[in-house]
Design a protein around this motif. Structure first.
Motif, PDB file in Angstrom:
ATOM      1  N   SER A  22      53.475  47.648  42.246  1.00 55.50           N
ATOM      2  CA  SER A  22      54.573  46.943  42.509  1.00 55.50           C
ATOM      3  C   SER A  22      55.172  47.047  44.109  1.00 55.50           C
ATOM      4  O   SER A  22      55.924  46.304  44.596  1.00 55.50           O
ATOM      5  N   LYS A  25      53.570  44.334  47.842  1.00 52.49           N
ATOM      6  CA  LYS A  25      54.148  43.558  48.660  1.00 52.49           C
ATOM      7  C   LYS A  25      54.705  44.121  50.005  1.00 52.49           C
ATOM      8  O   LYS A  25      54.735  43.338  51.166  1.00 52.49           O
ATOM      9  N   ASP A  56      46.689  36.168  49.336  1.00 52.92           N
ATOM     10  CA  ASP A  56      47.348  35.984  47.952  1.00 52.92           C
ATOM     11  C   ASP A  56      48.131  37.105  47.249  1.00 52.92           C
ATOM     12  O   ASP A  56      48.951  36.942  46.368  1.00 52.92           O
ATOM     13  N   ILE A  59      51.812  37.428  47.070  1.00 54.04           N
ATOM     14  CA  ILE A  59      52.602  36.451  46.506  1.00 54.04           C
ATOM     15  C   ILE A  59      52.228  35.677  45.096  1.00 54.04           C
ATOM     16  O   ILE A  59      52.881  34.993  44.565  1.00 54.04           O
ATOM     17  N   CYS A  60      51.142  36.514  44.496  1.00 54.50           N
ATOM     18  CA  CYS A  60      50.606  36.194  43.119  1.00 54.50           C
ATOM     19  C   CYS A  60      51.792  36.840  42.129  1.00 54.50           C
ATOM     20  O   CYS A  60      52.294  37.977  42.417  1.00 54.50           O
ATOM     21  N   ASP A  61      51.765  36.649  41.188  1.00 55.87           N
ATOM     22  CA  ASP A  61      52.564  37.126  39.802  1.00 55.87           C
ATOM     23  C   ASP A  61      51.929  38.469  39.251  1.00 55.87           C
ATOM     24  O   ASP A  61      52.948  39.169  38.849  1.00 55.87           O
ATOM     25  N   ASN A  62      50.725  38.789  39.507  1.00 59.95           N
ATOM     26  CA  ASN A  62      50.137  39.994  38.786  1.00 59.95           C
ATOM     27  C   ASN A  62      49.167  40.582  39.800  1.00 59.95           C
ATOM     28  O   ASN A  62      47.995  40.622  39.858  1.00 59.95           O
ATOM     29  N   LYS A  66      45.093  41.402  40.243  1.00 64.32           N
ATOM     30  CA  LYS A  66      44.304  40.706  41.026  1.00 64.32           C
ATOM     31  C   LYS A  66      43.745  41.788  42.384  1.00 64.32           C
ATOM     32  O   LYS A  66      42.590  41.344  42.714  1.00 64.32           O
TER      33      LYS A  66
END
Length: 278
Positions: A22, A25, A56, A59-62, A66
């Motif tokens: 989490s 970012k 990426d 900005i990715c969902d998971n 990744k």
């Protein structure tokens, strides 16, 4: 070519995964390591792919999942390309990267990974069929480390079969098999050396000699290294010395190799040996 940038990115990825996906970012250290990848991305497609995946992440969902995929890819690249730092050898990197970046679904990979990392019946057929239908799946970056570990499989027939497949895969297997090689190891190290010898022949002569000259090398691995000296005639004096002074098994192996050469020094050695026996 210096791969320090790639090692740095790998370490930052590990730290980010440990501290929590989490926070990826907001991880400025990971961001800096990603920015540094720009220096490598132009050198080979695989580096460009790594840079893209790293960019990426925020900005990715998971990001956690990744990040694990990206870490596996980096490990695979470092595993296969360790020791290749010359610009003239970039073609080797580009050639291998295409095989490592195949877009296989997890549904296809899971049976192969399970078969390589577990025990029990049924694994042999799964791997044989996978090799027949999609042989390049073993070179996927998520499978590749398990593929190498398969040389130590408890089912010796399967371990031997995997070593034959690696010979079929060609010279791209040499560097990964040399990395982490332990001359005091078990059967997996013996098979590693056997594959390296078949693929590299005389080009890895210094590697064979390092095993022969290591007093701690396991006996069967040392014998295989002595056998691998057959590719270079420059090894005759070394083989003669082994045949005269080494342990019984090493002497016998050295004599077998010497018989493959034609040289007056070897003729004299065997003539003297015959006189002593009389």
């Amino acid at each position: 070519m210096n791969l320090d940038i790639l090692y740095k990115l790998r370490e930052q990825l590990k730290n980010s995964i440990i501290t929590g996906s989490s926070l990826i970012k907001e991880d400025f250290r990971l961001k800096k390591a990603t920015e540094d990848m720009a220096a490598l991305s132009k050198l080979a497609p695989v580096f460009a792919q790594i840079e893209k995946q790293a960019l990426d992440l925020p900005i990715c969902d998971n990001p956690g999942e990744k990040a694990l995929d990206l870490l596996a890819l980096i490990d695979a690249v470092l595993e296969t390309q360790a020791g290749i730092y010359e610009n003239k050898e970039l073609s080797d990197i580009e050639g291998g990267s295409g095989k490592l970046l195949k877009n296989y679904s997890y549904k296809m990979l899971e049976p192969v990974i399970t078969a390589l990392t577990t025990t029990g019946s049924g694994r042999y057929d799964i791997l044989v069929n996978a090799r027949k239908d999609t042989p390049e799946i073993f070179l996927d970056y998520r499978v590749f480390p398990k593929y190498i570990e398969g040389l130590g499989d408890s089912y010796s027939e399967l371990a031997y079969l995997i070593s034959r497949w690696m010979v079929e895969d060609g010279k791209m297997m040499i560097e990964p098999l040399k990395r982490g090689f332990d001359p005091m190891g078990k059967n997996d190290m013996y098979l590693r050396l056997e594959v390296i010898s078949k693929l590299a022949r005389g080009k890895e002569n210094d590697f064979y000699l390092s095993i022969v000259n290591n007093p701690d090398s396991k006996k069967d691995i040392k014998r295989k290294a002595i056998e691998s000296l057959k590719y270079c005639k420059e090894n005759i004096d070394i083989l003669l010395e082994i045949a005269k002074t080494a342990d019984k098994a090493s002497k016998a192996e050295a004599m077998n190799v010497l018989k493959t050469f034609s040289d007056t020094r070897i003729d004299e050695f065997f003539e003297d040996l015959a006189k002593k026996k009389k």
